[in-house]
Design an enzyme around this catalytic site. Structure first.
Site, PDB file in Angstrom:
ATOM      1  N   ARG A  40       0.828  -1.219   0.000  1.00 28.30           N
ATOM      2  CA  ARG A  40       0.000   0.000   0.000  1.00 28.30           C
ATOM      3  C   ARG A  40       0.858   1.262   0.000  1.00 28.30           C
ATOM      4  O   ARG A  40       0.462   2.279  -0.585  1.00 28.30           O
ATOM      5  CB  ARG A  40      -0.954  -0.027   1.195  1.00 28.30           C
ATOM      6  CG  ARG A  40      -2.056  -1.035   0.951  1.00 28.30           C
ATOM      7  CD  ARG A  40      -3.017  -1.183   2.090  1.00 28.30           C
ATOM      8  NE  ARG A  40      -4.216  -1.883   1.628  1.00 28.30           N
ATOM      9  CZ  ARG A  40      -5.133  -2.397   2.419  1.00 28.30           C
ATOM     10  NH1 ARG A  40      -5.015  -2.296   3.726  1.00 28.30           N
ATOM     11  NH2 ARG A  40      -6.184  -3.010   1.918  1.00 28.30           N
ATOM     12  N   LYS A 197     -18.641 -19.542   0.160  1.00 27.84           N
ATOM     13  CA  LYS A 197     -20.094 -19.575   0.362  1.00 27.84           C
ATOM     14  C   LYS A 197     -20.867 -18.664  -0.578  1.00 27.84           C
ATOM     15  O   LYS A 197     -20.460 -17.542  -0.845  1.00 27.84           O
ATOM     16  CB  LYS A 197     -20.402 -19.138   1.795  1.00 27.84           C
ATOM     17  CG  LYS A 197     -19.995 -20.154   2.840  1.00 27.84           C
ATOM     18  CD  LYS A 197     -20.399 -19.653   4.192  1.00 27.84           C
ATOM     19  CE  LYS A 197     -20.183 -20.706   5.264  1.00 27.84           C
ATOM     20  NZ  LYS A 197     -20.560 -20.170   6.579  1.00 27.84           N
ATOM     21  N   GLY A 354      -9.346 -10.834  -1.282  1.00 26.62           N
ATOM     22  CA  GLY A 354      -8.160 -11.212  -0.500  1.00 26.62           C
ATOM     23  C   GLY A 354      -7.580 -12.550  -0.909  1.00 26.62           C
ATOM     24  O   GLY A 354      -6.399 -12.665  -1.244  1.00 26.62           O
ATOM     25  N   GLY A 377     -13.131  -5.016   0.534  1.00 27.26           N
ATOM     26  CA  GLY A 377     -14.546  -4.652   0.663  1.00 27.26           C
ATOM     27  C   GLY A 377     -15.047  -3.740  -0.453  1.00 27.26           C
ATOM     28  O   GLY A 377     -16.140  -3.936  -0.976  1.00 27.26           O
TER      29      GLY A 377
HETATM   30  P1  ADP Z   1     -11.965 -13.879  -1.718  1.00 24.62           P
HETATM   31  O1  ADP Z   1     -11.246 -13.568  -0.431  1.00 24.62           O
HETATM   32  O2  ADP Z   1     -11.035 -13.842  -2.891  1.00 24.62           O
HETATM   33  O3  ADP Z   1     -13.194 -13.036  -1.924  1.00 24.62           O
HETATM   34  P2  ADP Z   1     -13.408 -16.070  -0.518  1.00 24.62           P
HETATM   35  O4  ADP Z   1     -12.984 -15.603   0.835  1.00 24.62           O
HETATM   36  O5  ADP Z   1     -14.817 -15.917  -0.898  1.00 24.62           O
HETATM   37  O6  ADP Z   1     -12.456 -15.397  -1.636  1.00 24.62           O
HETATM   38  O7  ADP Z   1     -13.097 -17.620  -0.675  1.00 24.62           O
HETATM   39  C1  ADP Z   1     -11.860 -18.217  -0.413  1.00 24.62           C
HETATM   40  C2  ADP Z   1     -12.016 -19.476   0.376  1.00 24.62           C
HETATM   41  O8  ADP Z   1     -12.885 -20.422  -0.273  1.00 24.62           O
HETATM   42  C3  ADP Z   1     -10.689 -20.195   0.525  1.00 24.62           C
HETATM   43  O9  ADP Z   1     -10.367 -20.256   1.894  1.00 24.62           O
HETATM   44  C4  ADP Z   1     -10.934 -21.581  -0.052  1.00 24.62           C
HETATM   45  O10 ADP Z   1     -10.308 -22.611   0.682  1.00 24.62           O
HETATM   46  C5  ADP Z   1     -12.429 -21.712   0.056  1.00 24.62           C
HETATM   47  N1  ADP Z   1     -12.932 -22.732  -0.861  1.00 24.62           N
HETATM   48  C6  ADP Z   1     -12.846 -22.756  -2.213  1.00 24.62           C
HETATM   49  N2  ADP Z   1     -13.379 -23.878  -2.719  1.00 24.62           N
HETATM   50  C7  ADP Z   1     -13.819 -24.617  -1.669  1.00 24.62           C
HETATM   51  C8  ADP Z   1     -14.463 -25.881  -1.543  1.00 24.62           C
HETATM   52  N3  ADP Z   1     -14.771 -26.613  -2.618  1.00 24.62           N
HETATM   53  N4  ADP Z   1     -14.768 -26.305  -0.312  1.00 24.62           N
HETATM   54  C9  ADP Z   1     -14.466 -25.565   0.772  1.00 24.62           C
HETATM   55  N5  ADP Z   1     -13.850 -24.361   0.733  1.00 24.62           N
HETATM   56  C10 ADP Z   1     -13.533 -23.879  -0.478  1.00 24.62           C
HETATM   57 MG    MG Z   2     -11.610 -14.206   1.614  1.00 21.81          MG
END
Ligand code: ADP
Ligand code: MG
Length: 396
Positions: A40, A197, A354, A377
């Site tokens: 940053r 999720k 992230g 965010g």
């Molecule tokens: P970002 O931070 O890029 O927005 P998220 O926080 O939504 O991404 O998602 C990342 C998480 O999703 C990781 O910790 C990864 O392990 C988890 N993940 C991805 N695929 C699966 C899966 N099939 N089952 C469980 N967890 C998963």
């Molecule tokens: Mg995340």
């Protein structure tokens, strides 16, 4: 449209000798009193250096941590100002309690960090009294912190209404990249949405369905969609209560002519962890005691072919549990395809989030994407189609 530093420098009165308030994101990770990641600080450099080189008295506004409107030495920006000076290779001053007199005696071309904006109780309330006090310190306002633009605080929004307001170089680059990816993109557009999720990305999915030609769903959230379509996903991470929501999104996609891609082969394991026994299966062959942890090789190949037909890609969320090899395979493979297409010049690729940034770094392709947002965010709210108050204030 918003004004940039070019407009500010071209101002007939110029910036030489004038105090310019510049909002930056200096909310850096610290470890044992030292900055542990200076990404940053490096992002703030171009704007600060350019303004200082034009003779402005640069006054840096930023927050650090959550001091909740109170002076708290634990959250002082002083050590971060010092680290910024080291990164920039020039002197960066610090003012704990700035007033117009202290600013009058600053040298033209100097850079000074003002103490944590969140030490003021009015900052997060966007209090007009604080806004007027802060505005009286400068002649111009530059917002260079896209990552804070989803918040309407004094230093991110309020000041833009009181002083001539401009986007800094980092803000300008971010807004241009996001505009190219979802504002007025070249079609066909593909979106990859992965991660754990559906519930955390409902608004993202709903917004994208009306915007993109291909919606590629991976990660844990794909399981919710598969289950909604009647697939038995075993003991995979799955939000069964969101089946109706998932089906509604699929229907909306259908109406909007958006093709949704769900995996048809997947990598399954009986436990979660690195290098646990696993195998590839058709989605209809997942056993009751297995969980889906990655997209399968055939599906990834088909997704690569989809990207080859596209002009624009926006990506948020990994396709699998990429922290645990080999469940990083699909994410790495598709990221490398996107990177290669971007290098060849056929694809504009924008990614953020992230874990997504971590996954692209892990794949070694972050530099090959057209733009990678570290805004967290703010990036997600933009993916949801929300108007960010800090951006709107620059345009208004
Ligand atoms: P970002 O931070 O890029 O927005 P998220 O926080 O939504 O991404 O998602 C990342 C998480 O999703 C990781 O910790 C990864 O392990 C988890 N993940 C991805 N695929 C699966 C899966 N099939 N089952 C469980 N967890 C998963
Ligand atoms: Mg995340």
């Amino acid at each position: 449209m918003f004004k940039t530093i070019d407009d500010l420098i071209a101002d007939r009165h110029g910036v030489a000798g004038k105090p310019v308030l510049v909002r930056e994101d200096l909310n850096v990770p610290m470890h044992e009193g030292r900055v542990s990641d200076d990404t940053r600080l490096r992002a703030a450099m171009p704007t600060l250096a350019e303004l200082a080189d034009h003779g402005a008295k640069v006054l840096v506004l930023a927050h650090f941590g959550r001091p909740k409107g109170k002076v708290d030495p634990e959250f002082t920006l002083r050590p971060i100002a010092e680290a910024l000076g080291e990164v920039m290779g020039r002197h960066v001053g610090f003012l704990a309690s700035p007033d117009r007199h202290a600013i009058d005696v600053l040298e033209p071309g100097s850079i000074t960090v003002l103490e944590n904006s969140r030490f003021y109780p009015g900052e997060e309330k966007n209090d007009p009294v604080l806004a007027r006090q802060m505005a009286s310190l400068g002649d111009f306002y530059v917002n260079d912190a896209f990552s804070a633009a989803h918040r309407a605080h004094v230093t991110t929004e309020g000041l833009a209404h009181l002083l001539p307001a401009f986007a800094g170089r980092a803000m300008e680059a971010e807004l241009k990249a996001l505009e190219a990816a979802l504002g007025k993109p070249e079609h066909p557009v593909a979106a990859v949405v992965g991660g754990a999720k559906v519930s955390t990305k409902l608004d993202v999915l709903t917004h994208l369905v009306g915007k993109v030609d291909h919606l590629i769903i991976g990660g844990g959230m794909a399981n919710t969609f598969l289950a909604a379509r009647g697939v038995d996903v075993g003991k995979s991470l799955c939000e069964h209560d969101l089946a109706d929501t998932a089906n509604a999104i699929l229907e909306a996609a259908d109406k909007a002519n958006c093709t949704v891609h769900l995996p048809y082969d997947v990598v399954v394991a009986k436990e979660f962890g690195a290098n646990v026994p696993c195998h590839t299966a058709n989605v209809h062959e997942v056993a009751a005691d297995e969980m889906i942890l990655d997209v399968g090789a055939s599906a990834v190949e088909a997704l690569s072919d989809v990207l080859k037909t596209c002009r624009t890609l926006v990506w948020n969320g990994p396709l699998g549990a990429f922290e645990y090899p080999p469940f990083d395979t699909a994410t790495v493979a598709l990221a490398r395809t996107a990177a290669a297409l971007t290098r060849e010049g056929t694809l504009v690729s924008v990614a953020g989030g992230g874990d997504t940034v971590a996954a692209l770094n892990h794949a070694g392709v972050a530099d090959d994407f057209s733009f990678v947002s570290t805004a967290g965010g703010a990036f997600l709210e933009w993916m949801e189609g929300k108007v960010l108050p800090g951006v709107k204030a620059l345009e208004g």
